[in-house]
Write an enzyme that holds these catalytic residues in place. Sequence first.
Site, PDB file in Angstrom:
ATOM      1  NE  ARG A  81      -3.526   2.496   2.544  1.00 45.52           N
ATOM      2  CZ  ARG A  81      -3.486   3.308   3.571  1.00 45.52           C
ATOM      3  NH1 ARG A  81      -2.951   3.092   4.799  1.00 45.52           N
ATOM      4  NH2 ARG A  81      -4.030   4.510   3.359  1.00 45.52           N
ATOM      5  CG  HIS A 124      -1.229   9.047   3.424  1.00 46.17           C
ATOM      6  ND1 HIS A 124      -1.360   7.648   3.649  1.00 46.17           N
ATOM      7  CD2 HIS A 124      -0.981   9.612   4.569  1.00 46.17           C
ATOM      8  CE1 HIS A 124      -1.209   7.393   4.905  1.00 46.17           C
ATOM      9  NE2 HIS A 124      -1.082   8.596   5.642  1.00 46.17           N
ATOM     10  CD  GLU A 169      -5.580   7.477   9.310  1.00 46.68           C
ATOM     11  OE1 GLU A 169      -4.852   8.616   9.713  1.00 46.68           O
ATOM     12  OE2 GLU A 169      -5.134   6.659   9.927  1.00 46.68           O
ATOM     13  CG  ASN A 295      -5.990   3.252   8.251  1.00 43.50           C
ATOM     14  OD1 ASN A 295      -5.733   2.238   7.674  1.00 43.50           O
ATOM     15  ND2 ASN A 295      -5.519   4.401   7.964  1.00 43.50           N
ATOM     16  CE1 TYR A 297      -0.719   2.561  13.474  1.00 44.58           C
ATOM     17  CE2 TYR A 297      -2.863   3.795  12.582  1.00 44.58           C
ATOM     18  CZ  TYR A 297      -1.549   3.209  12.441  1.00 44.58           C
ATOM     19  OH  TYR A 297      -0.948   3.358  11.273  1.00 44.58           O
ATOM     20  CD  GLU A 351      -2.236   3.780   8.133  1.00 42.47           C
ATOM     21  OE1 GLU A 351      -2.133   4.372   9.093  1.00 42.47           O
ATOM     22  OE2 GLU A 351      -2.250   4.575   7.035  1.00 42.47           O
TER      23      GLU A 351
END
Length: 441
Positions: A81, A124, A169, A295, A297, A351
Amino acid sequence: VKLTLPTQSKMLSKDFVYGVATASFQIEGGKASRLPCIWDTFCDTPNTIADGSNGEMACDHFNRWQDDIELIDSIGVDAYRLSISWPRVITESGELNQEGVAYYMNILDTLKSKRIKAFVTLYHWDLPQHLEDKGGWLNRETAYEFRNYANLISKVFGNRVHAYATLNEPFCSAFLGYEVGTHAPGIIGKEFGKKAAHHLLLAHGLAMEVLAKNSPNTLNGIVLNFTPCYPESESLADINAAAFADDYFNQWYIKPLFDGKYPEILSTLPAAHQPDIHEGDMAIIAHSMDYLGVNFYTRAIYRADVDEHFLQIDPPEPRTDIGWEIYPKAFTELLVSLNEKYRLPPVYITENGAAMADKIIDGVVNDQDRVDYYQQHLNAVNDAIEQGVKVDGYFAWSLMDNFEWAEGYLKRFGIVYVDYETQVRTIKASGFAYKALITNR
Ligand code: GBH
């Protein structure tokens, strides 16, 4: 040092896509051969980046891409990616920059020759500075500039691309960039965040229309980040505070895509904080997608606050080197709840990863803590799959240590270590463990 999954896991099938992820500004450097972007300007502004650094050199991937693709191939992944730098491929007058196109063409051809699927993100965060000078994402016109970019690009790369993501995002671009100002362009004010968010989502919808037309054989979608919101206590006030935060930070970006409307808290926001929605916008935004990139985290914990609706409290241990709590259960709960709330297309985890204070000793990086993070989060994805969520792939963030935005080069997310003095890359223990997981399927 090993990564394992239950023997019956769908994630051990050869069809499950394993990849590594990067982003143009974070790795490329090569600033002289592209237009300036908002992150160049932001880095040149005092007190924005923790170590005062910038993206001029980064990982010098602009010059080292061939070696880096060898490295990617050596890890045995199915997919890579990457993102395209808008200011590298589109001129100020809105035409293709052939030099920039050739650069990505070479990368995509090389990936194809190695049978590595290219997952290409169009945005991005590196907005051309000349567009910011006209208002950036606060200017509705930027959405149409993005459509032009997506249109030109999707006509040239053809079947070299496996999947396109319009935006990475939009929460970060809108909230961090135009509301709290910790990311480029560093604009602060509650009246700006949701306006920027709307233009970003409009840009996504307009780009989806051209992608579906120009590139019907690629998977076309978007990448969203989620930080699930949990109440500090079982009190109704805290539960409401967490629900409000969830709508404000998370659902705000996904609900319009699938339901064609913003969360109901929209009407409770002061008029000056609301977006400018034109007739027809929501239908454009709700364009059907081939996949959703997720994504993940960490989670966030909220407490009720008198006038602010919510207050984020410091998370408990364990935490990564960037201070984010390690709470893999939120990953499973997130995927299951999104699957309940929306009619999701297949999901790719685009991600997931951890910043750790890595040390290289005698050429070896023993990042056992990162291996543990990956193990827990792969298990969490597997749990979600067992509960009925269709997840088709997983990407580690990141291939290599890189420019971590406002943290500069201080936080390392790579499964490959980068020595920024010499640009030497060294595969970490986590990289070897990931490789073994993938190749032993
Ligand atoms: C991603 O952003 C980016 O796509 C990528 O470029 C970047 O390098 C990577 O992650 C690592 O940062 O304050 O505890 O509530 C992730 C952005 C991370 C933003 C979690 C919100 C909330 C943490 N998100 N964060 S907390």
